[in-house]
Design an enzyme around this catalytic site. Structure first.
Site, PDB file in Angstrom:
ATOM      1  CB  THR A  87     127.595 -17.532  60.953  1.00 44.32           C
ATOM      2  OG1 THR A  87     128.169 -18.549  61.617  1.00 44.32           O
ATOM      3  CG2 THR A  87     128.537 -17.452  59.681  1.00 44.32           C
ATOM      4  CE  LYS A  91     125.915 -17.731  64.985  1.00 39.81           C
ATOM      5  NZ  LYS A  91     125.812 -19.362  64.957  1.00 39.81           N
ATOM      6  CG  ASP A 127     122.182 -20.248  66.199  1.00 43.28           C
ATOM      7  OD1 ASP A 127     121.903 -20.664  65.165  1.00 43.28           O
ATOM      8  OD2 ASP A 127     123.394 -19.559  66.278  1.00 43.28           O
ATOM      9  N   GLY A 154     129.808 -22.849  70.710  1.00 46.76           N
ATOM     10  CA  GLY A 154     128.653 -21.823  70.253  1.00 46.76           C
ATOM     11  C   GLY A 154     127.395 -22.593  69.881  1.00 46.76           C
TER      12      GLY A 154
HETATM   13  P1  NAD Z   1     132.870 -24.870  68.855  1.00 47.34           P
HETATM   14  O1  NAD Z   1     134.101 -25.039  68.575  1.00 47.34           O
HETATM   15  O2  NAD Z   1     132.241 -23.496  69.259  1.00 47.34           O
HETATM   16  O3  NAD Z   1     132.423 -25.847  70.059  1.00 47.34           O
HETATM   17  C1  NAD Z   1     132.937 -27.148  70.120  1.00 47.34           C
HETATM   18  C2  NAD Z   1     133.033 -27.607  71.568  1.00 47.34           C
HETATM   19  O4  NAD Z   1     132.863 -29.076  71.687  1.00 47.34           O
HETATM   20  C3  NAD Z   1     134.312 -27.039  71.939  1.00 47.34           C
HETATM   21  O5  NAD Z   1     134.029 -26.395  73.382  1.00 47.34           O
HETATM   22  C4  NAD Z   1     135.296 -28.114  72.589  1.00 47.34           C
HETATM   23  O6  NAD Z   1     136.026 -28.110  73.516  1.00 47.34           O
HETATM   24  C5  NAD Z   1     133.920 -29.271  72.725  1.00 47.34           C
HETATM   25  N1  NAD Z   1     134.252 -30.733  72.395  1.00 47.34           N
HETATM   26  C6  NAD Z   1     134.991 -31.126  71.566  1.00 47.34           C
HETATM   27  N2  NAD Z   1     135.371 -32.479  71.682  1.00 47.34           N
HETATM   28  C7  NAD Z   1     134.392 -32.981  72.800  1.00 47.34           C
HETATM   29  C8  NAD Z   1     133.955 -34.053  73.447  1.00 47.34           C
HETATM   30  N3  NAD Z   1     134.239 -35.182  72.822  1.00 47.34           N
HETATM   31  N4  NAD Z   1     132.989 -34.048  74.798  1.00 47.34           N
HETATM   32  C9  NAD Z   1     132.483 -32.745  74.921  1.00 47.34           C
HETATM   33  N5  NAD Z   1     133.023 -31.380  74.443  1.00 47.34           N
HETATM   34  C10 NAD Z   1     133.738 -31.906  73.319  1.00 47.34           C
HETATM   35  O7  NAD Z   1     131.873 -25.255  67.696  1.00 47.34           O
HETATM   36  P2  NAD Z   1     130.354 -25.055  67.415  1.00 47.34           P
HETATM   37  O8  NAD Z   1     130.249 -23.822  66.756  1.00 47.34           O
HETATM   38  O9  NAD Z   1     129.722 -25.055  68.784  1.00 47.34           O
HETATM   39  O10 NAD Z   1     129.849 -26.091  66.503  1.00 47.34           O
HETATM   40  C11 NAD Z   1     129.829 -27.470  66.902  1.00 47.34           C
HETATM   41  C12 NAD Z   1     129.232 -28.398  65.805  1.00 47.34           C
HETATM   42  O11 NAD Z   1     127.770 -28.055  65.660  1.00 47.34           O
HETATM   43  C13 NAD Z   1     130.087 -28.377  64.472  1.00 47.34           C
HETATM   44  O12 NAD Z   1     130.025 -29.440  63.896  1.00 47.34           O
HETATM   45  C14 NAD Z   1     128.876 -27.304  63.455  1.00 47.34           C
HETATM   46  O13 NAD Z   1     128.909 -27.628  62.476  1.00 47.34           O
HETATM   47  C15 NAD Z   1     127.667 -27.733  64.352  1.00 47.34           C
HETATM   48  N6  NAD Z   1     126.374 -27.005  64.216  1.00 47.34           N
HETATM   49  C16 NAD Z   1     125.378 -27.139  63.724  1.00 47.34           C
HETATM   50  C17 NAD Z   1     124.280 -26.463  63.454  1.00 47.34           C
HETATM   51  C18 NAD Z   1     122.932 -26.812  63.039  1.00 47.34           C
HETATM   52  O14 NAD Z   1     122.192 -25.998  62.707  1.00 47.34           O
HETATM   53  N7  NAD Z   1     122.669 -28.151  62.932  1.00 47.34           N
HETATM   54  C19 NAD Z   1     124.372 -24.975  63.943  1.00 47.34           C
HETATM   55  C20 NAD Z   1     125.696 -24.515  64.715  1.00 47.34           C
HETATM   56  C21 NAD Z   1     126.700 -25.576  64.744  1.00 47.34           C
END
Ligand code: NAD
Length: 303
Positions: A87, A91, A127, A154
């Site tokens: 993770t 990745k 994922d 991600g």
């Molecule tokens: P990240 O930081 O890689 O990406 C988040 C993105 O969201 C960024 O590009 C940011 O610019 C954008 N963003 C922020 N506010 C926004 C808005 N209001 N509108 C549109 N875009 C916006 O984070 P990530 O790794 O993608 O994780 C995001 C969330 O997903 C986290 O809360 C993480 O815990 C969750 N997640 C859950 C799972 C699961 O299995 N359920 C898996 C991975 C990540």
């Protein structure tokens, strides 16, 4: 150039039988709260398998980081690990170290599961397929015609690939980071045809959308709130959430109050673990049982 894993090097040779001990790890930074060890170890017990899932937390050693991946993967190979999940921040960094890559991981340019088979490192990504698995279980028959995806990070990238593979007609992606947004739109359109567009006016994009996928950190315990104006939610919209700490986010509460069908972030979290468990062990896990266990763990972990 990577080889694509074949059945002989991948699933069929992987089946671990009762009595054998299976070692698995998770390599990443800040992973102490991961529920993966509990999920994998419990499901293994149900199959009569002894499985140990080790957290390899880069934050626990000063100076450790993605640059240590070659050493860690070599050690995992020497120690007889069946594989490792990877993770943040590994990745993408893991890609040049692999011998083979699944089609899905190659398309996404990211790996979350490395299977070690006959000394070879085989990269997979569960994922996106995990999200799809959770989504189709929670929202069967959802209208995929026009879907808004919030977040091109991600999680958003993995979901964009999976959503287009699942048959989304038009994927409208919004992210305040223009470079990241443009890159994801270009990447998926190159692979799946011109079905993704970058959103410039969220109100317009939501007006006739059939579904909303939320993939930003907003709504997490440490970042409470809504990722968009509540007024953009309508009863005929389905909403798929990725945040799972907490499971019942402000977005899901608001969507439910409007009458939307919803699926929470647990589906993706369990779905990626289901896929990884099968790859590591060659055994088909009981997804319903894993989900029940996951939900109990999240509830117990509540502050
Ligand atoms: P990240 O930081 O890689 O990406 C988040 C993105 O969201 C960024 O590009 C940011 O610019 C954008 N963003 C922020 N506010 C926004 C808005 N209001 N509108 C549109 N875009 C916006 O984070 P990530 O790794 O993608 O994780 C995001 C969330 O997903 C986290 O809360 C993480 O815990 C969750 N997640 C859950 C799972 C699961 O299995 N359920 C898996 C991975 C990540």
């Amino acid at each position: 150039m990577y080889a694509t894993p074949s059945l002989s090097t991948d699933m069929s040779a992987a089946t671990h039988t009762a009595g054998r001990k299976v070692l698995i790890g998770l390599i990443g930074a800040g992973i102490q709260k991961s529920l993966s060890p509990a999920m994998h170890e419990q499901e293994a017990r149900e199959h009569g398998l002894r499985l140990h899932y080790q957290l390899i937390d880069l934050d626990r050693t000063e100076g450790a980081g993605a640059q240590d991946l070659p050493t860690l993967l070599h050690a995992a190979r020497v120690m007889g690990y069946a594989g490792c999940n990877v993770t943040y921040p590994c990745k993408q960094a893991v890609l040049p170290l692999l011998d083979e890559l699944s089609d899905e991981a190659r398309a996404m340019g990211a790996v979350n599961t490395v299977v070690i088979r006959d000394g070879r490192l085989i990269g997979h990504n569960t994922d996106g397929s995990g999200w799809a698995r959770g989504f189709t279980r929670a929202l069967p028959g959802a209208d995929l015609s026009r879907v808004v995806l919030l977040g091109a990070g991600g999680a958003g990238a993995a979901i964009a690939h999976a959503a287009l593979r699942l048959g989304v007609g038009e994927l409208r992606i919004a992210d305040p980071d223009p470079a990241r947004l443009a890159q994801l739109v270009a990447d998926v359109n190159a692979l799946y045809g011109a079905r993704a567009v970058a959103v410039s006016d969220l109100g317009l994009a939501m007006a006739d959308a059939t579904g909303l996928i939320h993939a930003t950190p907003t709504g997490m315990d440490k970042l409470p709130g809504l990722p968009l104006d509540e007024a953009l939610l309508r009863a005929d919209l389905w909403v798929s959430e990725v945040v799972y700490f907490p499971l019942d986010t402000a977005l899901l509460k608001a969507a439910r109050a409007k009458g939307c069908r919803v699926s929470d972030g647990g589906g993706m979290a369990v779905g990626q673990a289901v896929g990884a468990f099968e790859l590591f062990t060659g055994l088909v896990p009981d997804a319903t049982r894993m989900e029940a266990h996951f939900r109990a763990l999240v509830t117990a972990a509540k502050p």
